[in-house]
Design a protein around this motif. Sequence first.
Motif, PDB file in Angstrom:
ATOM      1  N   MET B  54       0.857  -1.331   0.026  1.00 49.40           N
ATOM      2  CA  MET B  54      -0.019   0.070  -0.087  1.00 49.40           C
ATOM      3  C   MET B  54       0.796   1.235   0.000  1.00 49.40           C
ATOM      4  O   MET B  54       0.467   2.251  -0.625  1.00 49.40           O
ATOM      5  CB  MET B  54      -1.023   0.156   1.312  1.00 49.40           C
ATOM      6  N   ARG B  55       1.936   1.151   0.819  1.00 52.17           N
ATOM      7  CA  ARG B  55       2.738   2.367   0.981  1.00 52.17           C
ATOM      8  C   ARG B  55       3.985   2.235   0.177  1.00 52.17           C
ATOM      9  O   ARG B  55       5.124   1.641   0.400  1.00 52.17           O
ATOM     10  CB  ARG B  55       3.267   2.571   2.406  1.00 52.17           C
ATOM     11  N   MET B  56       4.081   3.161  -0.952  1.00 50.59           N
ATOM     12  CA  MET B  56       5.086   3.159  -1.764  1.00 50.59           C
ATOM     13  C   MET B  56       5.402   4.835  -2.235  1.00 50.59           C
ATOM     14  O   MET B  56       4.259   5.633  -2.265  1.00 50.59           O
ATOM     15  CB  MET B  56       4.851   2.493  -3.101  1.00 50.59           C
ATOM     16  N   PRO B  57       6.574   5.060  -2.581  1.00 48.68           N
ATOM     17  CA  PRO B  57       6.714   6.379  -2.932  1.00 48.68           C
ATOM     18  C   PRO B  57       6.224   6.516  -4.276  1.00 48.68           C
ATOM     19  O   PRO B  57       6.116   5.663  -5.135  1.00 48.68           O
ATOM     20  CB  PRO B  57       8.229   6.599  -2.900  1.00 48.68           C
ATOM     21  N   GLY B  58       5.898   7.856  -4.634  1.00 47.38           N
ATOM     22  CA  GLY B  58       5.392   7.914  -5.947  1.00 47.38           C
ATOM     23  C   GLY B  58       3.760   7.453  -5.987  1.00 47.38           C
ATOM     24  O   GLY B  58       2.956   8.006  -5.477  1.00 47.38           O
ATOM     25  N   MET B  59       3.464   6.693  -6.855  1.00 49.19           N
ATOM     26  CA  MET B  59       2.234   6.149  -6.789  1.00 49.19           C
ATOM     27  C   MET B  59       2.040   5.118  -5.841  1.00 49.19           C
ATOM     28  O   MET B  59       2.615   4.262  -5.590  1.00 49.19           O
ATOM     29  CB  MET B  59       2.193   5.278  -8.228  1.00 49.19           C
ATOM     30  N   ASP B  60       0.803   5.495  -4.873  1.00 43.24           N
ATOM     31  CA  ASP B  60       0.686   4.646  -3.884  1.00 43.24           C
ATOM     32  C   ASP B  60      -0.256   3.286  -4.300  1.00 43.24           C
ATOM     33  O   ASP B  60      -0.728   3.355  -5.374  1.00 43.24           O
ATOM     34  CB  ASP B  60       0.074   5.400  -2.842  1.00 43.24           C
ATOM     35  N   GLY B  61      -0.355   2.548  -3.574  1.00 49.39           N
ATOM     36  CA  GLY B  61      -0.787   1.150  -3.639  1.00 49.39           C
ATOM     37  C   GLY B  61      -2.289   1.234  -4.086  1.00 49.39           C
ATOM     38  O   GLY B  61      -2.650   0.632  -5.051  1.00 49.39           O
ATOM     39  N   LEU B  62      -3.247   2.004  -3.581  1.00 54.16           N
ATOM     40  CA  LEU B  62      -4.568   2.441  -3.708  1.00 54.16           C
ATOM     41  C   LEU B  62      -4.530   2.698  -5.227  1.00 54.16           C
ATOM     42  O   LEU B  62      -5.611   2.073  -5.965  1.00 54.16           O
ATOM     43  CB  LEU B  62      -5.253   3.142  -2.808  1.00 54.16           C
ATOM     44  N   THR B  63      -3.840   3.658  -5.609  1.00 53.59           N
ATOM     45  CA  THR B  63      -3.819   4.085  -6.825  1.00 53.59           C
ATOM     46  C   THR B  63      -3.689   3.032  -8.007  1.00 53.59           C
ATOM     47  O   THR B  63      -4.287   2.932  -9.123  1.00 53.59           O
ATOM     48  CB  THR B  63      -3.008   5.462  -7.316  1.00 53.59           C
ATOM     49  N   VAL B  64      -2.486   2.174  -7.698  1.00 49.74           N
ATOM     50  CA  VAL B  64      -1.926   1.117  -8.471  1.00 49.74           C
ATOM     51  C   VAL B  64      -3.145   0.168  -8.592  1.00 49.74           C
ATOM     52  O   VAL B  64      -3.466  -0.348  -9.742  1.00 49.74           O
ATOM     53  CB  VAL B  64      -0.842   0.632  -7.888  1.00 49.74           C
ATOM     54  N   LEU B  65      -3.756  -0.375  -7.337  1.00 48.86           N
ATOM     55  CA  LEU B  65      -4.804  -0.913  -7.508  1.00 48.86           C
ATOM     56  C   LEU B  65      -5.852  -0.783  -8.470  1.00 48.86           C
ATOM     57  O   LEU B  65      -6.497  -1.616  -9.239  1.00 48.86           O
ATOM     58  CB  LEU B  65      -5.400  -0.965  -5.993  1.00 48.86           C
ATOM     59  N   GLN B  66      -6.268   0.524  -8.320  1.00 51.87           N
ATOM     60  CA  GLN B  66      -7.680   1.040  -9.267  1.00 51.87           C
ATOM     61  C   GLN B  66      -7.109   0.642 -10.738  1.00 51.87           C
ATOM     62  O   GLN B  66      -7.998   0.492 -11.347  1.00 51.87           O
ATOM     63  CB  GLN B  66      -7.838   2.440  -8.823  1.00 51.87           C
ATOM     64  N   GLU B  67      -6.028   1.167 -10.906  1.00 50.16           N
ATOM     65  CA  GLU B  67      -5.405   1.137 -12.220  1.00 50.16           C
ATOM     66  C   GLU B  67      -5.356  -0.254 -13.042  1.00 50.16           C
ATOM     67  O   GLU B  67      -5.725  -0.658 -13.974  1.00 50.16           O
ATOM     68  CB  GLU B  67      -4.023   1.473 -12.326  1.00 50.16           C
ATOM     69  N   ILE B  68      -4.888  -1.257 -11.923  1.00 46.88           N
ATOM     70  CA  ILE B  68      -4.919  -2.727 -12.175  1.00 46.88           C
ATOM     71  C   ILE B  68      -6.437  -3.190 -12.639  1.00 46.88           C
ATOM     72  O   ILE B  68      -6.700  -3.951 -13.568  1.00 46.88           O
ATOM     73  CB  ILE B  68      -4.358  -3.392 -11.204  1.00 46.88           C
ATOM     74  N   LYS B  69      -7.221  -2.795 -11.634  1.00 48.30           N
ATOM     75  CA  LYS B  69      -8.558  -3.318 -11.802  1.00 48.30           C
ATOM     76  C   LYS B  69      -9.432  -2.753 -13.234  1.00 48.30           C
ATOM     77  O   LYS B  69     -10.214  -3.636 -13.563  1.00 48.30           O
ATOM     78  CB  LYS B  69      -9.436  -2.832 -10.623  1.00 48.30           C
ATOM     79  N   LYS B  70      -8.941  -1.472 -13.598  1.00 49.45           N
ATOM     80  CA  LYS B  70      -9.234  -0.912 -14.548  1.00 49.45           C
ATOM     81  C   LYS B  70      -8.796  -1.550 -15.801  1.00 49.45           C
ATOM     82  O   LYS B  70      -9.605  -2.075 -16.787  1.00 49.45           O
ATOM     83  CB  LYS B  70      -9.046   0.654 -14.678  1.00 49.45           C
ATOM     84  N   ARG B  71      -7.651  -1.890 -16.176  1.00 45.75           N
ATOM     85  CA  ARG B  71      -6.955  -2.484 -17.156  1.00 45.75           C
ATOM     86  C   ARG B  71      -7.202  -4.154 -17.214  1.00 45.75           C
ATOM     87  O   ARG B  71      -7.375  -4.466 -18.412  1.00 45.75           O
ATOM     88  CB  ARG B  71      -5.444  -2.295 -16.941  1.00 45.75           C
TER      89      ARG B  71
END
Lengths: 550, 130
Positions: B54-71
């Motif tokens: 969840m906690r990462m510099p730059g793009m955080d986990g939640l944003t990445v999650l949303q992006e993955i789920k979209k693509r």
Amino acid sequence: MIQDEFGRLRLKLIAITLAFSFVPLLSLGLGLYAKFYDTYTDKIYGNLRNLVDNKKVTIDMFLSERVAQLSNLALTESYQDLAGDAYLERIFGVLQLHSKSFLDLQVIDQNGLCVSYVGPYQLKGIDYSHEDWFRTVMAKGIHVSDVFMGFRKYPHFNIAISRREGEKTWVLRAAIDSDIFDTLVRTVQLGKSGDAFLLNAQHVLQTKPRFGHDMFDTVPFPDIPRFSGTRVDEITVNGQRSLYAMTWLNLKDWLLVIKDDPAEEFLPLYRARWLLILLLSGGALLIVGGAIFIANGTVRQLIQSDREKATLDASLTQSSKMAALGKLAAGVAHEVNNPLAIIMEKAGWMRDLLTEEDIKASPNFQEFEDAVTKIEFHVRRAKDVTHRLLGFARRMEPTQENLDVNLLLEQTRSFLENEANFRGITFVRNYQSDLPHIESDASQLQQVFLNILDNAIDAIDKNGTITITTHTVPESGEVDIAIADTGKGIPKETLEKIFDPFFTTKKVGEGTGLGLTISYSIIGKLGGRIKVQSDEGQGTTFHISLPIAV
Amino acid sequence: MGLRVLAVDDEADFIETLVKRFTYRRIPVTAAANGPEALARLDREDFDVVILDMRMPGMDGLTVLQEIKKRHPLVEVIILTGHASVEAGMQGMSLGAYDYVLKPVDFGELLEKANKAYERKKLNESRDHS
């Protein structure tokens, strides 16, 4: 210390109010009185002055009339005529027609021998040549004597007029009844103790006063030098202080005195003074009462707002402290979690590798296995700590959770179990087993329970019982939690202060005086009530009522 | 074809060990150090389960999650969180994550969850095909 400051403020308020009220009150009262006093005294003095002036005019007029009559007689009649008794008798008759005050009339030759006489006594032939008055009249032409009894055994005075007729000087002398003075002087309208009299230069009474003295007594009057006009003075005579109006007569060195009792004259003034004193003291009482009332009210208001502010400050401080602590805990836990995760994985990886055949054959295989197990065990331990810290941080935010009060009490109590055991304190638990769960904030409630239980242990000190009772109050839809100790109790006078901020009975540094204040505000926020009941020497019971459903 | 894992975390030591442990169990695993890298890999290769910090510099986990789920809606995501808060996990799951695991991770638990996620993905895929 705060109490002291309020006390000082209260005194200051009273003092300022009093100063600003008393200065105008007193200056007005005293100023008016002084003005009234001056005016009234002036009036009284003026009255007395007028009185004595009028009397003086009357007496002077009486004397000057008599002197004028005799002078006229001496100037118009000749010695030859008057030396004859018969003629003198006729003249005396004329005189008496005019004024009954003439007692007798006599003619004296220049050798002091009485040559003729008209009157009730036998004075013809008496030699007056050695008398003082004779020498005075021969030298000055006129002599008015003091009042005396003389041969006549009757208070009277003489007027003697001398006349030069050719080579000879002769004297016409008349005795005048001094009763007339009594009458003149006494007709003065005076109060009960007022008096009026004539004094000669030696302070010998020339008339009979109303009180105290007889005629011819010497009055212990202070020496009054001759003065013109009229004087009004307060003089003490015979130990009695009186008001004296005085004037010297024009024709004779007699002092006309009118005496008045100042007590009587100044009675209205004294009444006014008493009235003033009464009004001033009444006003003063009102002002003092008002000042105290206002000061007390103001200070009470201040103390109350101060307390409210302190309570607010205390709860703000507490909540911001807890929030900061929560953030810190979360930060620490999070930072520690990442390295822990790596250690965990590395240990896991080692465990994976330990399953390989060649390592199993190693003589230290068992040691590696143990070490990895220990590492995993202790990482889990550390994980527990960080998770608890994060849990604590999360709890700092007020929450509404469904909680079991009995369980919460039991958890809280267990924190203090060791301390209680050490002090010989036993817990009695009367939990209602089917107590309904309530919607509330567990961590805040726990703080309150902890605080009250901690206080209970402190109150008992050594050997005692703390009874924790829970039960439902169906009528009000509340849960009642009672925590009773067998401690020393709280005295009545401090009982009402225990929820006040900074009120503490503990030693300096041991208590902040905020515990119960915070407890009170927490319970208030959670929609409940906290009450305390205590008997000195018997113990204290805290009752906390919490709503079952918010 | 078995479970293929993409592990995303900025902690190099952690991800390295994770990769070793999956590889040891003969599970193909690819590491990504951050969100964009993970997304790029997902575009190029097929993965069944993404283990996402969840906690990462730059793009955080939640944003990445949303992006993955979209693509890649069928790819299952397991959230790794340092927060011991249920809320963060819940938030992730409401965004489509399969489950969440608290750091420090118990590997056995992670493996079990990854397998279950893979099973669900297979189920979803078969449902899609039919």
